[in-house]
Design an enzyme around this catalytic site. Structure first.
Site, PDB file in Angstrom:
ATOM      1  CE1 TYR A 108      -3.904   2.241   0.759  1.00 52.83           C
ATOM      2  CE2 TYR A 108      -2.548   3.114   2.544  1.00 52.83           C
ATOM      3  CZ  TYR A 108      -3.669   3.194   1.730  1.00 52.83           C
ATOM      4  OH  TYR A 108      -4.553   4.236   1.898  1.00 52.83           O
ATOM      5  CE  LYS A 157      -3.785   4.962  -1.532  1.00 50.46           C
ATOM      6  NZ  LYS A 157      -4.791   5.458  -2.495  1.00 50.46           N
TER       7      LYS A 157
END
Length: 305
Positions: free
Chosen positions: A165, A169
């Site tokens: 993640y 991001k």
């Protein structure tokens, strides 16, 4: 009085629930025609259910707005293209893209599988690329457009158990910066938002100690609707001068984040060796090192107002 987005067409991914739903509702309230995209998958990306997206559309229409459902997966380039195609076919144009869709597959690094990695990268980073790429020809032709991508402090600062993640991001920030630079001559802007808001994805994060449990309780006070006004602003003509920036929203606070830039330098005319780096450079810069153990919760440890 006309809203900030009167006459605009906005596509919002992951708009069936949570932050995406609140964005879609506010954009419609501000006068935009909205494409509500949501595959309706579970928090880890499994399954499909169009009912959350349909519910958002129904609520927009009930309030007097205009919206349509799109159930494509942003991870599929052909599916992502239909989001933009549906906007143009139904409403005649596309003015803003909100890349909000996401999943979580949190694992501590040594237990993270290739499947966990690829699934999260596909939805977050590749999804942003796919939808943005599909909208780009329309933005270029009309000489305007706004990309609004969702990043995270997990990528900007760091977090435990989120290598997939966090990488996705932070990659989105790099993507946004390059889009902003490449598309500036066409009048197109690109920005990122790091949201703090309680959602079903946040609810999947386990609390392993009291400090983490307290952080989760603080997150519960941060409602998803607080994120939407900044998105509506960035989608509107009022933000024409705003591009290549990274913002954050935490309840009633809006942040402008800095970007990595050199903070210390040291020149050695004869060049460096491994030993001289250890003996001279390291002592000179050690005091400016970023905290190697710092994560998002440490930087934003105080209670939001």
């Amino acid at each position: 009085m006309a809203g900030q987005l009167q006459g605009k067409v906005v596509a919002v991914t992951g708009a069936g629930r949570g932050v995406g739903r609140e964005i879609a509702l506010l954009c419609a309230k501000e006068g935009a025609n909205v494409v509500v995209n949501d595959l309706g998958a579970s928090a880890d990306g499994e399954g499909a259910d169009l009912s959350p997206a349909q519910e958002t559309v129904n609520d927009i229409i009930a309030a007097g707005g205009k919206a349509i459902v799109n159930g494509a997966s942003v991870a599929d380039p052909a599916g992502a293209a239909t989001i933009i195609e549906d906007a143009v076919k139904t409403f005649g144009q596309i003015d803003a893209v909100v890349n909000n869709a996401g999943i979580l597959r949190d694992r501590i690094w040594h237990k993270m599988s290739h499947e966990d990695w690829n699934a999260v990268i596909d939805v977050h980073l590749n999804g942003c690329f796919n939808v943005s790429k599909a909208a780009t020809p329309y933005f270029r032709d009309q000489g305007s457009g706004s990309f609004i991508h969702f990043t995270s402090t997990s990528g900007l600062i760091g977090n435990f158990g989120q290598a997939n993640y966090s990488a996705a991001k932070l990659g989105i920030v790099g993507l946004s910066q390059s889009i902003a630079l490449d598309m500036a001559r066409a009048g197109v802007r690109s920005n990122c938002i790091a949201p703090f808001a309680w959602s079903r994805l946040i609810a999947t994060i386990p609390a392993t100690n009291e400090a983490e449990a307290q952080r989760i309780e603080r997150m519960k006070t941060m409602s998803a609707d607080k994120i939407a006004p900044l998105v509506a602003f960035l989608a509107s003509d009022a933000s024409k001068e705003v591009t290549n920036q990274v913002f954050g929203v935490r309840k009633n606070e809006i942040f402008l984040f800095s970007k990595p830039r050199p903070i210390r330098s040291m020149h050695k005319s004869e060049g460096w060796t491994a030993q001289s780096i250890a003996e001279e450079f390291l002592p000179a810069v050690r005091g400016s090192f970023a905290n190697p153990a710092e994560r998002s919760g440490d930087v934003f440890g105080y209670d939001p107002i």
